[in-house]
Enzyme design. Structure first.
Site, PDB file in Angstrom:
ATOM      1  N   ASN A   1      -2.992  -1.287  12.003  1.00 47.35           N
ATOM      2  CA  ASN A   1      -4.031  -2.219  12.720  1.00 47.35           C
ATOM      3  C   ASN A   1      -5.379  -2.285  12.062  1.00 47.35           C
ATOM      4  O   ASN A   1      -5.340  -1.060  11.230  1.00 47.35           O
ATOM      5  CB  ASN A   1      -4.065  -1.829  14.300  1.00 47.35           C
ATOM      6  CG  ASN A   1      -4.186  -0.410  14.429  1.00 47.35           C
ATOM      7  OD1 ASN A   1      -5.133   0.438  13.888  1.00 47.35           O
ATOM      8  ND2 ASN A   1      -3.580   0.659  15.327  1.00 47.35           N
TER       9      ASN A   1
ATOM     10  N   ARG B   1       0.860  -1.035  -0.060  1.00 46.21           N
ATOM     11  CA  ARG B   1      -0.010   0.123  -0.011  1.00 46.21           C
ATOM     12  C   ARG B   1       1.023   1.231   0.157  1.00 46.21           C
ATOM     13  O   ARG B   1       1.606   1.302   0.888  1.00 46.21           O
ATOM     14  CB  ARG B   1      -1.031  -0.127   1.036  1.00 46.21           C
ATOM     15  CG  ARG B   1      -1.864   1.078   1.330  1.00 46.21           C
ATOM     16  CD  ARG B   1      -2.820   0.951   2.628  1.00 46.21           C
ATOM     17  NE  ARG B   1      -3.899   1.731   2.581  1.00 46.21           N
ATOM     18  CZ  ARG B   1      -4.679   2.080   3.613  1.00 46.21           C
ATOM     19  NH1 ARG B   1      -4.213   1.420   4.967  1.00 46.21           N
ATOM     20  NH2 ARG B   1      -5.650   2.923   3.667  1.00 46.21           N
TER      21      ARG B   1
ATOM     22  N   LEU C   1      -3.057  10.458  13.654  1.00 44.17           N
ATOM     23  CA  LEU C   1      -2.942   8.889  13.829  1.00 44.17           C
ATOM     24  C   LEU C   1      -2.383   8.667  15.469  1.00 44.17           C
ATOM     25  O   LEU C   1      -2.360   7.628  15.926  1.00 44.17           O
ATOM     26  CB  LEU C   1      -1.570   8.248  13.087  1.00 44.17           C
ATOM     27  CG  LEU C   1      -1.891   8.349  11.468  1.00 44.17           C
ATOM     28  CD1 LEU C   1      -0.842   7.662  10.738  1.00 44.17           C
ATOM     29  CD2 LEU C   1      -3.220   7.538  11.123  1.00 44.17           C
TER      30      LEU C   1
ATOM     31  N   GLN D   1       3.214   1.002   3.256  1.00 48.98           N
ATOM     32  CA  GLN D   1       2.584  -0.093   4.310  1.00 48.98           C
ATOM     33  C   GLN D   1       3.139  -1.133   3.638  1.00 48.98           C
ATOM     34  O   GLN D   1       2.892  -1.480   2.418  1.00 48.98           O
ATOM     35  CB  GLN D   1       1.085   0.168   4.336  1.00 48.98           C
ATOM     36  CG  GLN D   1       0.658  -1.045   5.494  1.00 48.98           C
ATOM     37  CD  GLN D   1      -0.737  -0.882   5.941  1.00 48.98           C
ATOM     38  OE1 GLN D   1      -1.461  -0.008   5.683  1.00 48.98           O
ATOM     39  NE2 GLN D   1      -1.494  -1.914   6.197  1.00 48.98           N
TER      40      GLN D   1
ATOM     41  N   PHE E   1       1.162  10.480   2.412  1.00 49.96           N
ATOM     42  CA  PHE E   1       0.745   9.789   3.792  1.00 49.96           C
ATOM     43  C   PHE E   1       1.781   9.036   4.193  1.00 49.96           C
ATOM     44  O   PHE E   1       2.556   8.931   5.242  1.00 49.96           O
ATOM     45  CB  PHE E   1      -0.627   9.419   3.395  1.00 49.96           C
ATOM     46  CG  PHE E   1      -1.208   8.610   4.739  1.00 49.96           C
ATOM     47  CD1 PHE E   1      -0.825   9.040   5.998  1.00 49.96           C
ATOM     48  CD2 PHE E   1      -2.099   7.627   4.489  1.00 49.96           C
ATOM     49  CE1 PHE E   1      -1.660   8.407   7.166  1.00 49.96           C
ATOM     50  CE2 PHE E   1      -2.682   6.966   5.566  1.00 49.96           C
ATOM     51  CZ  PHE E   1      -2.369   7.236   6.822  1.00 49.96           C
TER      52      PHE E   1
ATOM     53  N   HIS F   1      -2.203   4.407  16.577  1.00 51.42           N
ATOM     54  CA  HIS F   1      -1.137   3.810  16.097  1.00 51.42           C
ATOM     55  C   HIS F   1       0.066   3.805  16.709  1.00 51.42           C
ATOM     56  O   HIS F   1       0.544   4.924  17.157  1.00 51.42           O
ATOM     57  CB  HIS F   1      -0.727   3.914  14.487  1.00 51.42           C
ATOM     58  CG  HIS F   1      -2.003   3.656  13.626  1.00 51.42           C
ATOM     59  ND1 HIS F   1      -2.075   2.358  13.032  1.00 51.42           N
ATOM     60  CD2 HIS F   1      -3.092   4.539  13.128  1.00 51.42           C
ATOM     61  CE1 HIS F   1      -3.361   2.572  12.441  1.00 51.42           C
ATOM     62  NE2 HIS F   1      -3.684   3.834  12.344  1.00 51.42           N
TER      63      HIS F   1
ATOM     64  N   PHE G   1       3.620   0.463   8.671  1.00 46.61           N
ATOM     65  CA  PHE G   1       3.736   1.715   7.749  1.00 46.61           C
ATOM     66  C   PHE G   1       4.778   2.589   8.228  1.00 46.61           C
ATOM     67  O   PHE G   1       5.331   2.833   9.244  1.00 46.61           O
ATOM     68  CB  PHE G   1       2.449   2.372   7.413  1.00 46.61           C
ATOM     69  CG  PHE G   1       1.853   2.970   8.747  1.00 46.61           C
ATOM     70  CD1 PHE G   1       1.999   4.483   8.750  1.00 46.61           C
ATOM     71  CD2 PHE G   1       0.999   2.428   9.503  1.00 46.61           C
ATOM     72  CE1 PHE G   1       1.657   4.902   9.947  1.00 46.61           C
ATOM     73  CE2 PHE G   1       0.564   3.124  10.719  1.00 46.61           C
ATOM     74  CZ  PHE G   1       0.680   4.294  11.044  1.00 46.61           C
TER      75      PHE G   1
END
Length: 166
Positions: free
Chosen positions: A127, A80, A147, A88, A85, A151, A138
């Site tokens: 998660n 990903r 976040l 991942q 951003f 996370h 990530f």
């Protein structure tokens, strides 16, 4: 379709402060990810992990990196990429972001949220909600303060951010 694979993880142990801003977080382990794009080795990303602050999370990552239990990250994809951003990876189960497995079972609890996502280069556990950490992680490519508290940040890119941005 372009494929980005994590070829090999190499783990070493250290005890150094990361930088002035994160000086209270000591790098206890360094992990080198060898990255290949379409089966061509592109370079390495060196990660510093904060084992004093997050011993359980770092242990999970290091054991998966080393294939300590005969499973782990070697050959798994960066599945990903979201520009501005994060990237991942770590889904060695299914390779698509749906797999979950840790050294503690499918999931393990959030250890703490002491480190915040205030700049690019932080490494966090991906998660599915509270207390659902597994194998996926990530790396941020920008500040991602929304976040914080959701996370677990357990490492920082020390070298190779140019590969993260690619």
């Amino acid at each position: 379709m372009t494929s980005i694979l994590i070829l090999i993880f190499m783990v070493s142990f250290s005890n150094t402060n990361l930088c002035a801003d994160a000086g209270k977080f000591t790098v206890t382990h360094k992990v080198r990810l060898e990255i290949a794009v379409d089966n061509v080795r592109e370079g390495d990303i060196l990660l510093g992990l904060f084992g004093e602050t997050l011993p359980k999370t770092v242990r999970n990552f290091v054991e998966l990196a080393n294939h300590t239990n005969d499973y782990g990250y070697r050959g798994s994809p960066i599945h990903r990429i979201i520009p501005n951003f994060m990237i991942q990876g770590g889904d060695f189960v299914n390779g698509d972001g749906t797999g979950r497995k840790s050294i503690y079972g499918d999931d393990f609890e959030d250890e703490n949220f002491d480190i915040e996502h205030y700049e690019a280069g932080w490494m966090s556990m991906a998660n599915r909600g509270k207390n659902s950490n597994g194998c996926q992680f990530f790396i941020t490519v920008a500040p991602t303060r929304w976040l914080d508290g959701h996370h677990v940040v357990f490492g920082k890119v020390l070298e190779g951010m140019d590969l993260v941005y690619v």
